[in-house]
Design an enzyme around this catalytic site. Structure first.
Site, mmCIF file in Angstrom:
data_model
loop_
_atom_site.group_PDB
_atom_site.id
_atom_site.type_symbol
_atom_site.label_atom_id
_atom_site.label_comp_id
_atom_site.label_asym_id
_atom_site.label_seq_id
_atom_site.Cartn_x
_atom_site.Cartn_y
_atom_site.Cartn_z
ATOM 1 N N GLU A 115 -9.194 -95.826 -21.250
ATOM 2 C CA GLU A 115 -7.718 -95.760 -21.270
ATOM 3 C C GLU A 115 -7.082 -95.985 -19.841
ATOM 4 O O GLU A 115 -6.197 -96.410 -19.548
ATOM 5 C CB GLU A 115 -7.550 -94.378 -21.795
ATOM 6 N N GLU A 135 -14.670 -92.409 -29.128
ATOM 7 C CA GLU A 135 -14.050 -91.508 -29.697
ATOM 8 C C GLU A 135 -14.103 -91.361 -31.395
ATOM 9 O O GLU A 135 -14.404 -90.394 -32.004
ATOM 10 C CB GLU A 135 -12.451 -91.589 -29.703
HETATM 11 C C1 1HE Z 1 -20.606 -86.146 -19.541
HETATM 12 C C2 1HE Z 1 -19.839 -87.107 -20.007
HETATM 13 C C3 1HE Z 1 -18.500 -86.816 -20.871
HETATM 14 C C4 1HE Z 1 -21.574 -87.919 -19.024
HETATM 15 N N1 1HE Z 1 -18.452 -85.631 -20.614
HETATM 16 N N2 1HE Z 1 -20.187 -84.884 -19.568
HETATM 17 N N3 1HE Z 1 -16.966 -90.348 -23.457
HETATM 18 C C5 1HE Z 1 -18.296 -90.669 -24.321
HETATM 19 O O1 1HE Z 1 -18.516 -90.159 -25.399
HETATM 20 C C6 1HE Z 1 -19.459 -90.991 -23.358
HETATM 21 C C7 1HE Z 1 -20.360 -90.178 -23.007
HETATM 22 N N4 1HE Z 1 -21.427 -90.425 -21.974
HETATM 23 C C8 1HE Z 1 -22.517 -91.467 -22.382
HETATM 24 O O2 1HE Z 1 -22.439 -92.093 -23.306
HETATM 25 C C9 1HE Z 1 -23.430 -91.509 -21.122
HETATM 26 O O3 1HE Z 1 -23.451 -90.453 -20.415
HETATM 27 C C10 1HE Z 1 -23.156 -92.894 -20.143
HETATM 28 C C11 1HE Z 1 -23.254 -94.283 -20.798
HETATM 29 C C12 1HE Z 1 -21.715 -92.978 -19.740
HETATM 30 C C13 1HE Z 1 -24.021 -92.823 -18.945
HETATM 31 O O4 1HE Z 1 -25.269 -92.656 -19.368
HETATM 32 P P1 1HE Z 1 -26.386 -92.242 -18.209
HETATM 33 O O5 1HE Z 1 -27.703 -92.034 -19.174
HETATM 34 O O6 1HE Z 1 -26.320 -92.901 -17.076
HETATM 35 O O7 1HE Z 1 -25.900 -90.645 -17.932
HETATM 36 P P2 1HE Z 1 -26.115 -89.209 -18.677
HETATM 37 O O8 1HE Z 1 -27.586 -88.659 -18.697
HETATM 38 O O9 1HE Z 1 -25.724 -89.334 -20.364
HETATM 39 O O10 1HE Z 1 -25.304 -88.277 -18.324
HETATM 40 C C14 1HE Z 1 -25.352 -87.581 -16.992
HETATM 41 C C15 1HE Z 1 -24.531 -86.396 -16.711
HETATM 42 O O11 1HE Z 1 -23.244 -86.494 -17.172
HETATM 43 C C16 1HE Z 1 -24.949 -85.587 -18.299
HETATM 44 O O12 1HE Z 1 -24.902 -84.162 -17.728
HETATM 45 P P3 1HE Z 1 -26.190 -83.195 -17.356
HETATM 46 O O13 1HE Z 1 -25.416 -82.119 -16.767
HETATM 47 O O14 1HE Z 1 -27.030 -83.136 -18.266
HETATM 48 O O15 1HE Z 1 -26.801 -83.997 -16.038
HETATM 49 C C17 1HE Z 1 -23.902 -85.645 -19.282
HETATM 50 O O16 1HE Z 1 -23.800 -84.719 -20.055
HETATM 51 C C18 1HE Z 1 -22.665 -85.961 -18.116
HETATM 52 N N5 1HE Z 1 -21.735 -86.846 -19.040
HETATM 53 N N6 1HE Z 1 -20.559 -88.321 -19.800
HETATM 54 C C19 1HE Z 1 -18.966 -84.625 -20.196
HETATM 55 N N7 1HE Z 1 -18.058 -87.898 -21.079
HETATM 56 C C20 1HE Z 1 -7.834 -88.632 -23.519
HETATM 57 S S1 1HE Z 1 -9.018 -88.589 -24.744
HETATM 58 C C21 1HE Z 1 -10.306 -89.696 -24.260
HETATM 59 C C22 1HE Z 1 -11.303 -89.426 -25.379
HETATM 60 C C23 1HE Z 1 -12.637 -89.943 -24.662
HETATM 61 O O17 1HE Z 1 -12.871 -90.326 -23.589
HETATM 62 S S2 1HE Z 1 -13.933 -89.562 -25.987
HETATM 63 C C24 1HE Z 1 -15.195 -90.505 -25.179
HETATM 64 C C25 1HE Z 1 -16.065 -89.629 -24.182
#
Ligand code: 1HE
Length: 261
Positions: A115, A135
């Protein structure tokens, strides 16, 4: 703008004409929490007047993992509405702010990250880029203007598919369908985006203004209204001293010709 641990602004160029804006929540893959949405809005509101173009980048392997999901759980419907409107206000500042914004995409460009990218004016992706709208599988909906901006890039059908099936587009397919205008080898998105920003910054400011503010509105208007608005904008742009001097330079053989790319 004071640099913080979530966003960073650096002014580059002889006249500080290029703003390099970087999301710096690398440990959270640049996920956007409320503080970061507000910081983005404030940063675009307060861009120095020297700035003529901006590059938007994300620190680390990923451009942006979208909404910070850890803040989602506690909201009721009213709070959710206001939260989405807060995103709209911030991304509106990106799209309709003072200068064109060129996004340097790499790694995840997902959810709210897509977005945000779609609010920018030019998207440069490197080979590591992938696009998704998770989402759909998280049980939510886009809330940062995605339903308005993303179909304009790729069409309603492709966005529907991305959200219904969780389809992920890789960098090559993303460029093919229109998610990015440029595709470069891995690690070169920032360099290319910066090069484009330097080029964009050399345009007459009124031309850039017309492209950012008039063109998308004209595209939404019925043809008759659009043509009228176009004429108004063309007349204003042509009357600027800068337009006259640039056209004269070409007629005097002092400005570059259009050449094959
Ligand atoms: C997060 C987020 C997040 C990572 N919110 N904490 N977005 C998603 O559904 C995407 C979610 N994220 C992923 O699918 C993956 O993290 C990635 C593909 C982006 C990257 O993977 P990777 O293996 O490099 O990293 P990771 O181990 O998954 O994440 C590292 C840390 O970042 C981990 O936290 P930690 O405390 O365990 O180290 C994750 O929890 C954190 N992290 N992404 C919170 N999104 C205006 S409305 C919009 C609506 C949306 O955007 S919905 C889609 C949300």
């Amino acid at each position: 703008m004071k640099n913080t641990d979530i966003i960073h602004l650096e002014l580059r160029g002889e006249h500080k004409e290029i703003a390099v804006i970087r999301l710096t929540r690398k440990a959270k893959r640049n996920a956007i929490n409320d503080a970061l949405v507000l910081a983005l809005r404030n940063l675009f509101d307060g861009l120095p007047t020297t700035v003529r173009a901006a590059v938007l980048d994300g620190e680390g392997e990923h451009f942006c993992a979208g909404l910070d999901l850890s803040e989602l759980t506690e909201r009721d419907a009213g709070q959710g509405l206001h939260h989405s409107r807060m995103w709209h206000a911030a991304l509106e500042r990106v799209q309709f702010g003072p200068v064109p914004v060129i996004a340097a995409l790499h790694g995840a460009v997902v959810g709210g990250g897509l977005e945000l990218a779609s609010a920018c004016h030019i998207r440069v992706a490197d080979d590591s880029t992938f696009y998704a709208l998770p989402e759909g599988s998280r049980g939510i909906f886009v809330g940062g203007g995605g339903s308005v901006r993303i179909p304009k890039l790729i069409g309603v059908a492709r966005m529907t598919d991305m959200m219904l099936t969780g389809r992920v587009y890789n960098a090559q397919d993303g460029e093919r369908i229109g998610l990015a205008q440029y595709l470069v080898p891995q690690g070169q998105a920032f360099e290319k985006a910066f090069e484009l920003a330097v080029r964009v910054a050399q345009n007459a400011p009124l031309t850039n203004y017309a492209l950012m503010h008039a063109l998308p509105r004209i595209a939404e208007q019925p043809a008759d209204h659009g043509l009228f608005t176009e004429s108004m904008m063309a007349a204003i742009a042509q009357s600027a001293p800068e337009a006259k001097s640039r056209v004269k330079a070409f007629l005097d053989g002092k400005a570059a010709k259009v050449s094959k790319g």
